[in-house]
Write a protein that holds these residues in place. Structure first.
Motif, PDB file in Angstrom:
ATOM      1  N   LEU A 234      -5.673  26.253  17.931  1.00 32.04           N
ATOM      2  CA  LEU A 234      -5.265  26.929  16.701  1.00 32.04           C
ATOM      3  C   LEU A 234      -6.438  27.106  15.763  1.00 32.04           C
ATOM      4  CD1 LEU A 234      -1.789  25.281  16.069  1.00 32.04           C
ATOM      5  CD2 LEU A 234      -2.277  27.629  16.738  1.00 32.04           C
ATOM      6  N   ALA A 235      -7.361  26.137  15.780  1.00 38.83           N
ATOM      7  CA  ALA A 235      -8.527  26.251  14.915  1.00 38.83           C
ATOM      8  C   ALA A 235      -9.308  27.506  15.272  1.00 38.83           C
ATOM      9  CB  ALA A 235      -9.407  25.010  15.047  1.00 38.83           C
ATOM     10  N   GLY A 236      -9.372  27.830  16.575  1.00 38.55           N
ATOM     11  CA  GLY A 236     -10.081  29.023  16.994  1.00 38.55           C
ATOM     12  C   GLY A 236      -9.431  30.294  16.472  1.00 38.55           C
ATOM     13  N   VAL A 237      -8.113  30.258  16.381  1.00 38.93           N
ATOM     14  CA  VAL A 237      -7.378  31.456  15.985  1.00 38.93           C
ATOM     15  C   VAL A 237      -7.265  31.588  14.475  1.00 38.93           C
ATOM     16  CG1 VAL A 237      -5.206  32.713  16.230  1.00 38.93           C
ATOM     17  CG2 VAL A 237      -6.038  31.265  18.107  1.00 38.93           C
ATOM     18  N   LEU A 238      -6.925  30.456  13.834  1.00 42.70           N
ATOM     19  CA  LEU A 238      -6.547  30.529  12.426  1.00 42.70           C
ATOM     20  C   LEU A 238      -7.642  30.111  11.456  1.00 42.70           C
ATOM     21  CD1 LEU A 238      -2.977  29.059  12.826  1.00 42.70           C
ATOM     22  CD2 LEU A 238      -3.557  31.417  12.309  1.00 42.70           C
ATOM     23  N   GLY A 239      -8.654  29.446  11.949  1.00 44.76           N
ATOM     24  CA  GLY A 239      -9.734  29.032  11.059  1.00 44.76           C
ATOM     25  C   GLY A 239      -9.313  27.955  10.082  1.00 44.76           C
ATOM     26  N   GLY A 240      -9.609  28.179   8.812  1.00 46.22           N
ATOM     27  CA  GLY A 240      -9.514  27.160   7.771  1.00 46.22           C
ATOM     28  C   GLY A 240      -8.152  26.539   7.555  1.00 46.22           C
ATOM     29  N   ILE A 241      -7.075  27.301   7.776  1.00 44.73           N
ATOM     30  CA  ILE A 241      -5.772  26.705   7.487  1.00 44.73           C
ATOM     31  C   ILE A 241      -5.137  26.113   8.745  1.00 44.73           C
ATOM     32  CG2 ILE A 241      -5.295  28.202   5.526  1.00 44.73           C
ATOM     33  CD1 ILE A 241      -3.261  29.583   7.637  1.00 44.73           C
TER      34      ILE A 241
ATOM     35  N   LEU B 279      -3.021  22.791   8.789  1.00 48.97           N
ATOM     36  CA  LEU B 279      -1.678  22.927   8.219  1.00 48.97           C
ATOM     37  C   LEU B 279      -0.741  23.571   9.235  1.00 48.97           C
ATOM     38  CD1 LEU B 279      -0.314  22.266   5.583  1.00 48.97           C
ATOM     39  CD2 LEU B 279      -0.819  24.571   4.778  1.00 48.97           C
ATOM     40  N   ALA B 280      -1.242  24.622   9.882  1.00 46.76           N
ATOM     41  CA  ALA B 280      -0.436  25.295  10.900  1.00 46.76           C
ATOM     42  C   ALA B 280      -0.118  24.336  12.042  1.00 46.76           C
ATOM     43  CB  ALA B 280      -1.185  26.515  11.425  1.00 46.76           C
ATOM     44  N   THR B 281      -1.138  23.540  12.440  1.00 47.92           N
ATOM     45  CA  THR B 281      -0.903  22.587  13.515  1.00 47.92           C
ATOM     46  C   THR B 281       0.169  21.586  13.112  1.00 47.92           C
ATOM     47  OG1 THR B 281      -3.275  22.775  13.927  1.00 47.92           O
ATOM     48  CG2 THR B 281      -2.085  21.112  15.175  1.00 47.92           C
ATOM     49  N   LEU B 282       0.108  21.154  11.856  1.00 51.04           N
ATOM     50  CA  LEU B 282       1.109  20.190  11.378  1.00 51.04           C
ATOM     51  C   LEU B 282       2.505  20.783  11.488  1.00 51.04           C
ATOM     52  CD1 LEU B 282       1.667  17.444  10.091  1.00 51.04           C
ATOM     53  CD2 LEU B 282       1.373  18.502   7.864  1.00 51.04           C
ATOM     54  N   LEU B 283       2.634  22.050  11.074  1.00 46.96           N
ATOM     55  CA  LEU B 283       3.950  22.696  11.145  1.00 46.96           C
ATOM     56  C   LEU B 283       4.422  22.798  12.594  1.00 46.96           C
ATOM     57  CD1 LEU B 283       3.603  25.504   8.471  1.00 46.96           C
ATOM     58  CD2 LEU B 283       4.941  23.395   8.349  1.00 46.96           C
TER      59      LEU B 283
ATOM     60  N   LEU C 222      -5.960  12.380  13.399  1.00 46.28           N
ATOM     61  CA  LEU C 222      -6.526  12.701  12.089  1.00 46.28           C
ATOM     62  C   LEU C 222      -6.128  14.128  11.739  1.00 46.28           C
ATOM     63  CD1 LEU C 222     -10.013  11.091  12.751  1.00 46.28           C
ATOM     64  CD2 LEU C 222      -8.086  10.100  11.502  1.00 46.28           C
ATOM     65  N   LEU C 223      -5.520  14.277  10.568  1.00 47.66           N
ATOM     66  CA  LEU C 223      -4.929  15.577  10.241  1.00 47.66           C
ATOM     67  C   LEU C 223      -5.974  16.641   9.954  1.00 47.66           C
ATOM     68  CD1 LEU C 223      -1.841  14.731   8.040  1.00 47.66           C
ATOM     69  CD2 LEU C 223      -1.939  15.284  10.463  1.00 47.66           C
ATOM     70  N   GLY C 224      -7.108  16.245   9.405  1.00 44.26           N
ATOM     71  CA  GLY C 224      -8.149  17.229   9.137  1.00 44.26           C
ATOM     72  C   GLY C 224      -8.074  17.813   7.739  1.00 44.26           C
ATOM     73  N   THR C 225      -8.931  18.757   7.523  1.00 46.19           N
ATOM     74  CA  THR C 225      -9.099  19.332   6.187  1.00 46.19           C
ATOM     75  C   THR C 225      -8.753  20.818   6.202  1.00 46.19           C
ATOM     76  OG1 THR C 225     -10.878  17.778   5.838  1.00 46.19           O
ATOM     77  CG2 THR C 225     -10.764  19.623   4.323  1.00 46.19           C
ATOM     78  N   VAL C 226      -8.015  21.228   5.188  1.00 48.09           N
ATOM     79  CA  VAL C 226      -7.581  22.619   5.098  1.00 48.09           C
ATOM     80  C   VAL C 226      -8.394  23.327   4.027  1.00 48.09           C
ATOM     81  CG1 VAL C 226      -5.633  24.136   4.680  1.00 48.09           C
ATOM     82  CG2 VAL C 226      -5.252  21.911   5.705  1.00 48.09           C
TER      83      VAL C 226
ATOM     84  N   ALA D  61     -11.043  25.936  -1.626  1.00 51.11           N
ATOM     85  CA  ALA D  61     -11.274  24.507  -1.808  1.00 51.11           C
ATOM     86  C   ALA D  61     -10.899  23.766  -0.527  1.00 51.11           C
ATOM     87  CB  ALA D  61     -10.436  23.984  -2.967  1.00 51.11           C
ATOM     88  N   ASP D  62     -11.595  22.671  -0.275  1.00 50.45           N
ATOM     89  CA  ASP D  62     -11.262  21.849   0.883  1.00 50.45           C
ATOM     90  C   ASP D  62     -10.230  20.805   0.483  1.00 50.45           C
ATOM     91  OD1 ASP D  62     -12.904  23.219   2.481  1.00 50.45           O
ATOM     92  OD2 ASP D  62     -14.535  21.747   2.503  1.00 50.45           O
ATOM     93  N   VAL D  63      -9.135  20.791   1.197  1.00 56.18           N
ATOM     94  CA  VAL D  63      -8.085  19.822   0.898  1.00 56.18           C
ATOM     95  C   VAL D  63      -7.836  18.969   2.142  1.00 56.18           C
ATOM     96  CG1 VAL D  63      -5.705  19.497   0.146  1.00 56.18           C
ATOM     97  CG2 VAL D  63      -7.016  21.478  -0.647  1.00 56.18           C
ATOM     98  N   ALA D  64      -8.061  17.664   2.006  1.00 57.75           N
ATOM     99  CA  ALA D  64      -7.778  16.764   3.125  1.00 57.75           C
ATOM    100  C   ALA D  64      -6.279  16.517   3.174  1.00 57.75           C
ATOM    101  CB  ALA D  64      -8.536  15.458   2.972  1.00 57.75           C
ATOM    102  N   LEU D  65      -5.664  16.869   4.296  1.00 58.06           N
ATOM    103  CA  LEU D  65      -4.204  16.729   4.379  1.00 58.06           C
ATOM    104  C   LEU D  65      -3.780  15.263   4.278  1.00 58.06           C
ATOM    105  CD1 LEU D  65      -3.045  19.216   7.155  1.00 58.06           C
ATOM    106  CD2 LEU D  65      -2.625  19.312   4.694  1.00 58.06           C
ATOM    107  N   ALA D  66      -4.644  14.369   4.778  1.00 60.61           N
ATOM    108  CA  ALA D  66      -4.278  12.958   4.760  1.00 60.61           C
ATOM    109  C   ALA D  66      -4.679  12.283   3.449  1.00 60.61           C
ATOM    110  CB  ALA D  66      -4.914  12.237   5.942  1.00 60.61           C
ATOM    111  N   ASP D  67      -5.149  13.079   2.493  1.00 56.42           N
ATOM    112  CA  ASP D  67      -5.460  12.506   1.189  1.00 56.42           C
ATOM    113  C   ASP D  67      -4.253  11.718   0.701  1.00 56.42           C
ATOM    114  OD1 ASP D  67      -6.904  12.588  -1.571  1.00 56.42           O
ATOM    115  OD2 ASP D  67      -4.833  13.179  -1.965  1.00 56.42           O
ATOM    116  N   ARG D  68      -4.515  10.508   0.240  1.00 56.10           N
ATOM    117  CA  ARG D  68      -3.402   9.592   0.035  1.00 56.10           C
ATOM    118  C   ARG D  68      -2.331  10.137  -0.900  1.00 56.10           C
ATOM    119  NH1 ARG D  68      -4.966   3.575  -0.272  1.00 56.10           N
ATOM    120  NH2 ARG D  68      -5.718   4.244   1.767  1.00 56.10           N
ATOM    121  N   ASN D  69      -2.734  10.695  -2.026  1.00 60.92           N
ATOM    122  CA  ASN D  69      -1.737  11.166  -2.977  1.00 60.92           C
ATOM    123  C   ASN D  69      -1.027  12.424  -2.478  1.00 60.92           C
ATOM    124  OD1 ASN D  69      -2.441   9.051  -4.524  1.00 60.92           O
ATOM    125  ND2 ASN D  69      -3.633  10.248  -6.010  1.00 60.92           N
TER     126      ASN D  69
END
Lengths: 292, 441, 479
Positions: free
Chosen positions: C138-145, C148-152, C213-217, C222-230
């Protein structure tokens, strides 16, 4: 492959004998009291420690130590039944509450054993009188293992005679099949329950004491064995003593032969067997008959 | 804990210090009492965080369940080191304090404990870990928390293999290990195998990664060494962890008629296996038995040992090297606990001294400085002199293999003769070249 | 098992408001949302009660408002609590979903599963496998997001996988009851555990488990770490909140009502023409579904999945939580999950207890089973009523009366304890039924969680018991 077949059979029977000694008490208690005792495994562990500790105190005599240890475990069992399990009999979901309660008992006993004896495994030698090998059809087996197989058969036959030929045995079976009726006929049900629980715990203690010379003993001994015992009693039939014997021998033989012929994936097989039995014969291979 | 045999000894030693050295040690003793000092042992709970006068270290070990003896052994080492270090004036003049936590041998719990130690108790660094699975789980968390951990037991090579070199590799710059890992240890077994007159080899090991990896590394090294061994797959067996009866496995091994057997069984499992193997005449039929965890926690006890004349390994040996550090540690430990130190006790003990030395050299407990000092650090402890690899954080240590022999003096089996097999990283790597296994050092 | 004696021979109770048993939307389900037995209070303090209740409602202390306060608290958690506590609270929310989902079967359908870890692990491994196998694609297809797509995708696949397993497992399991049901579910989860740890197809990395590891979107530059605690906390809060609401709706639907009736009396329900097994099966699958949600979201929190997720000790977590918290309250298992997790955390703060935490768990289990049959939730409800009464006394009769009220409660409690002790020592052959009724009823339900001395003020006098959930029509017997 004939010698191998004999060897595997002997090994299987000796594993089965040990499994029967842990499973029979569990099944007896379930058959009569309708209690699935999760603490049965830690009673087994206590039996092993009892034999080791007491025999060290009593002239290094294993048999004396084992006997005292077994009786002590029986008393612990009776106390647990009287103090903790008895108040729960009349609940609607008594069996589930008791399962969870005995789970709590198992946790406590495990920790107390750790405080008392430490986590370091213990080991004792085979009792001198049985520390030799016996040849059977070209294969050898230690006399002690034969002895354990013999004890399991004696327990099976003894319990069978006790339950079918004695007055107390009849009362126990009558109570197992209809408690209210037995109570109306004047049976002191609570006392009988405590007695049966004591007997079942004695058997767990016996199994543990006899296992002590065969393997390392640690406070976690009960954790593993209780799951094995569940598998055995389910396959044989919960509450059935002859079922426990058949289940134990089947599982023992399976373990002995399985290692030879199945390279991997054997960990799942006992549970798959358990599922199959529960699906097709939920009362177990021999579970139709009450207690026997 | 059932026994704290040290408590009395601690008081004694402090009393001696007080009479000999006038008022100063006495005042320090009062200070210790006043802070509660974790019931006199420095194992206090809620005292962390005061960076000004205390260096706090977190120590996750297995303290409950079937492998609890590892944590108990580690605790002995911790007690001894904390006492000695504080006796000598602490780390750069600061008291050292250790918080022990139970990982329950469970990765989720291990992660929770590591996070709690760093975030709640504000520890300056961590050491410990027994279980490989917990280690692999905690390693990425240390990178996230940006606090170093010095592993003293967990043995998977993949935890000091930089993430990326292999599917399973999870190493990063925050993770160090000062005990030798499975790969280093098995390299020693391969060297021993080269000296033995045996070609048909097989294996018994617990049915999880540690058991399988041990055999895989052994095969890889001995192939790499061109020993021309025959690996008897019919005899290779992996009994379930915590089995009660190994006789079917013993039968399987014997019927494959190997000349030598490598074992990675440990703890209770090894004791049970040896009991039952002796009954089955195993040691008469097999020429050589190599137990890679043969001198583990069961070392101090008489009745649990392997039979005489078998090869056994340990990650630390109280009689080798015959250095002043080792002798002093062994004797102090014996005085304190009336037993020989196991490798887990030594690992925990040495981790504390390593942190003392590193923090004093770095002059701070700041993570970056600690990491920089730890990478490539040369240290000496009871185990001998060793270097922490610049690249992987793994200590470059010889493995220890020897032959069991009963010692009247110590009331237990010892290794005689004992060999320290050097395992230089590049040699390990070249031996493994024909496989995808990482050297992990 | 049916009792020897008639249900309520104990002198301290005269009447059971059985009619309200299965009507959770009855008079007042209480702040905790009573499931089976509505907490009905009568007798002592009737007028004051009505005063208190109406005044409190008048002043806005409704259930909705209490719930609102809790939601506000949850939203503020990352602001007011230290970072580690946010982590722990996230874990608590997911364990609460796990335990509540388990209780759909146990408390609401009467089936004790000792194998719910199966679905917890199945969903956890599904998300880990999705991230490993599909993440790079999915990273190859969708890039930066793509994370999130993988999570869904992982959530969809994970829940689908859970359902695919749950349907046949449930079908085979619900045909058995009581202990047999517990044992077959245990077997399924242990068989799954064996497959995970032996890993015959080289998929799951055996005993080491799989890192996740969920990774960063990249969002709006902006870079948003999905596993960011808050961030992850709020995600879990939304998921857990939604799950709890959905489960609440399920048990209050006509379907849920039928299931509760099945728990009370399968035979009678069956006689009415309802397909009991079918209802149990559907509830099994629903329960597994929500367990799957908990497993899906706990895996990224821990950043790893291991075979231990499917081991029987994991199955014991919701069982222990439901028992400690109270299986007959909707929120009981959640309360139990809280006690379970925070007791462990609390013990780890004390080095002397740390190595022996299991001892305390065993003691708590036994004490709750023997003396607080309805669990901590019942204690909280009783405490809530007591506080209401106290408030009522204070408002009508003033401060000195309120103090007197507290004092009388304490002395009543002490008397009850003395009675209990006396009874235990002379119990002998007496049926345990009276024992259970007293122990389980409100008269003795203190607050085991808080260890407070407060109790329902009516204790010992007129019946103020919540309906004793252990007293079922005898038709409820299972063979």
């Amino acid at each position: 492959m004939f010698p191998l077949f004999v060897a595997e059979t002997l090994i299987g029977l000796s594993i089965g004998g040990r499994l029967f000694l842990i499973a029979v008490g569990l099944s007896l208690i379930f058959g009569v009291l309708n209690v699935l005792n999760f603490a049965h495994g830690v009673f087994y562990m206590l039996g092993a420690y009892g034999a080791i500790t007491v025999s060290a105190l009593l002239l290094d005599n294993f048999w004396l130590g084992a006997a005292v240890g077994i009786v002590a475990v029986g008393i612990v069992g009776a106390i647990v039944e009287f103090g903790l399990i008895r108040p729960l009999y009349d609940r609607d979901e008594a069996i589930l509450d008791q399962l969870i309660l005995t789970f709590g008992v198992a946790m406590i006993v495990h920790e107390l054993a750790r405080m008392l004896w430490g986590s370091q495994p213990r080991s004792i030698p085979t009792p001198g009188s049985l520390d030799f090998s016996v040849g059977i059809l070209g294969e050898t087996i230690t006399a002690y293992r034969l002895f354990v197989i013999g004890v399991s058969v004696v327990v099976l036959v003894g319990l069978w005679l006790f339950l079918t030929r004695t007055h107390h045995g009849h009362v126990i079976r009558a109570t197992a099949s209809d408690r209210e009726m037995a109570a109306m006929l004047g049976v002191d049900v609570p006392r009988l329950y405590t007695t049966v629980f004591l007997l079942g715990s004695l058997l767990a203690g016996l199994g543990g004491a006899l296992a002590a010379p065969l393997q390392a003993v640690s406070p976690a001994l009960g954790d593993q064995i209780i799951i094995d015992a569940f598998v055995v009693v389910v396959i044989g039939g919960l509450g059935s003593i002859s079922g426990a014997f058949v289940g134990a021998m089947l599982v023992g033989l399976f373990q002995a032969f399985g290692v030879q012929y199945i390279a991997a994936g054997d960990l799942a097989l006992p549970f798959i067997a358990m599922i199959l039995v529960l699906v097709f014969r939920p009362r177990g291979l021999l579970g139709e008959d009450e207690v026997l | 804990m059932g026994v704290h045999p040290s408590t009395d000894g601690v008081e004694d030693r402090r009393s001696v210090g007080a009479t000999g050295g006038a008022g100063v040690p006495l005042r320090r003793r009062h200070f210790l009492t006043a802070t509660g000092a974790g019931a006199a042992l420095g194992l206090a709970g809620c005292l962390g965080g005061d960076d000004d006068d205390v260096v706090t270290l977190g120590a996750p070990y297995i303290l409950s369940g079937f492998a609890a003896m590892y944590g108990e052994e580690a605790e002995y080492g911790v007690e001894l080191a904390v006492d000695q270090i504080n006796e000598e004036g602490g780390i750069d003049g600061q008291e050292v304090e250790v918080i022990l936590r139970d990982t329950e041998a469970d990765p989720d719990t291990g992660i929770r404990q590591a996070r709690s130690l760093v975030e709640e108790d504000d520890v300056d660094a961590l050491f410990g870990l027994d279980s490989s699975a917990v280690g692999l789980a905690v390693a990425p968390v240390m990178e996230e928390l940006q606090v170093p951990i010095v592993i003293t037991h967990a043995a998977t090579p993949f935890i000091t293999a930089p993430a990326g070199v292999h599917d399973r590799a999870a190493g990063n710059e925050y993770v160090f290990r000062i005990s030798n890992h499975l790969g280093q240890n098995v390299h020693g077994a391969a060297v021993v195998a080269g000296d033995l007159d045996a070609t048909r080899w097989t294996n018994v090991g617990p049915d999880y990664a540690f058991g399988h990896d041990t055999w895989e590394y052994f095969v890889a090294y001995t192939e790499g060494m061109d020993l021309g061994l025959e690996y008897v797959e019919d005899g290779v067996t992996f009994p379930e962890l915590a089995s009660d009866d190994y006789t079917p496995h013993i039968e399987r091994i014997l019927s494959a008629e190997p000349e030598a057997v490598l074992s990675s069984l440990w703890g209770t499992d090894l004791v049970t296996f040896v009991d039952q193997a002796e009954d089955a005449g195993f040691f008469e039929e097999v020429d050589h038995f190599l137990a890679s965890v043969g001198m583990g926690t069961e070392l101090p006890t008489e009745e649990l040992a392997l039979p005489e004349g078998q090869w056994a390994s340990s990650r630390y040996w109280p009689f080798a090297p015959d250095s002043p550090e080792n002798q002093e540690f062994r004797e102090t430990y014996w005085d304190e606990y009336e037993r020989l130190p196991t490798y887990n006790a030594e690992g925990a003990y040495r981790a504390l001294w390593l942190y003392k030395d590193v923090i004093e050299e770095a002059g701070t407990t700041e993570t970056d400085a600690l990491l920089e000092t730890l990478h490539g650090y040369e240290h000496t402890g009871p185990v001998g002199e060793y270097t922490i690899s610049e690249e992987t954080g793994q200590a470059i240590l010889p493995s220890i293999w020897g032959v069991t022999e009963y010692s009247d003096e110590w009331g237990t089996h010892v290794l005689e003769p004992v060999h320290r097999v050097d395992a230089p990283p590049d040699e390990l790597a070249s031996l493994l070249d024909h496989t995808d296994l990482p050297a992990g050092v | 098992m049916s009792g020897d004696d008639e249900p309520t021979t104990d002198g301290s109770r005269d009447d059971e408001p059985t009619a309200d048993r299965s009507t959770p939307d009855g008079p007042d389900p209480g702040a905790l949302g009573v499931a089976g037995p509505a907490v009905e209070r009568a007798g002592h303090g009737h007028e004051r009660l009505s005063f208190t209740r109406s005044r409190l409602i008048e002043e806005g202390w409704t259930r909705e408002r209490l719930l609102g306060l809790f939601v506000v608290w949850c939203l503020l958690v990352p602001v007011v609590l230290p970072s580690f506590q946010v982590y722990l609270f996230t874990e608590f929310l997911l364990l609460a979903v796990f335990a509540t989902a388990f209780n759909l079967l146990y408390g609401y359908t009467g089936l004790l599963s000792f194998g719910h870890a199966l679905f917890y692990a199945a969903a956890g491994y599904a998300i880990a496998l999705t991230f490993r196998e599909l993440g790079p694609e999915l990273a190859g297809v969708l890039g930066g997001i793509s994370p999130l797509a993988t999570l869904l995708v992982a959530v969809v696949l994970g829940l689908a996988f859970t359902l695919v397993i749950a349907a046949p497992v449930g079908y085979l399991s619900v045909r058995l009851d009581e202990i047999y049901f517990a044992l077959i579910t245990l077997s399924f989860s242990m068989a799954f555990y064996a497959v995970l740890i032996q890993d015959p197809y080289g998929l799951t990395q055996g005993s080491d488990g799989m890192l996740l590891l969920l990774g960063t979107v990249e969002l709006f530059g902006a870079d948003v770490a999905l596993a960011d605690r808050n961030l992850y906390y709020y995600l879990v809060l939304a998921v857990a909140g939604g799950s709890m609401y959905a489960m609440w709706r399920v048990i209050n639907s006509p379907f849920g009502t039928v299931c509760r009736a099945i728990r009370e009396s399968p035979d009678r329900v069956s006689a009415l023409g309802v397909n009991v097994t079918y209802h149990q099966w559907v509830m099994f699958v629903v329960s597994a579904f929500f367990v799957g949600i908990a497993g899906l979201f706990i895996a990224p929190l821990h950043s790893i999945v291991t075979p231990a997720m499917s081991f029987w000790t994991t199955s014991a977590i919701p069982v222990v939580a439901a028992v400690i918290g109270g299986a007959f309250y909707f929120l009981g298992p959640a309360v139990g999950a809280f006690v379970f997790l925070y007791l462990r955390w609390g013990l780890s703060r004390y080095p002397a207890f740390e190595a022996h935490w299991e001892l305390f768990y065993g003691l708590v289990l036994i004490l709750v089973l023997l003396y607080f049959k309805e669990g901590a939730a019942a204690g909280l409800v009783a405490l809530g009523h007591w506080l209401e009464d106290l408030y009522g006394v204070y408002r009508t009769d003033g401060r000195s009366a309120a103090i007197e009220f507290v004092r009388s409660t304490l002395s009543e409690k002490a008397a009850a304890v003395r009675r209990e002790v006396g009874r235990t020592s002379v119990r002998g052959r007496r049926s345990a039924r009276g024992q259970v009724a007293t122990a389980g009823g409100g008269s003795d339900s203190t607050d085991p969680g808080g260890g407070s001395d407060s109790t329902d003020p009516g204790s010992g006098s007129d019946s103020t018991d919540p309906t004793d959930p252990t007293d079922r029509p005898s038709g409820g017997d299972r063979p």
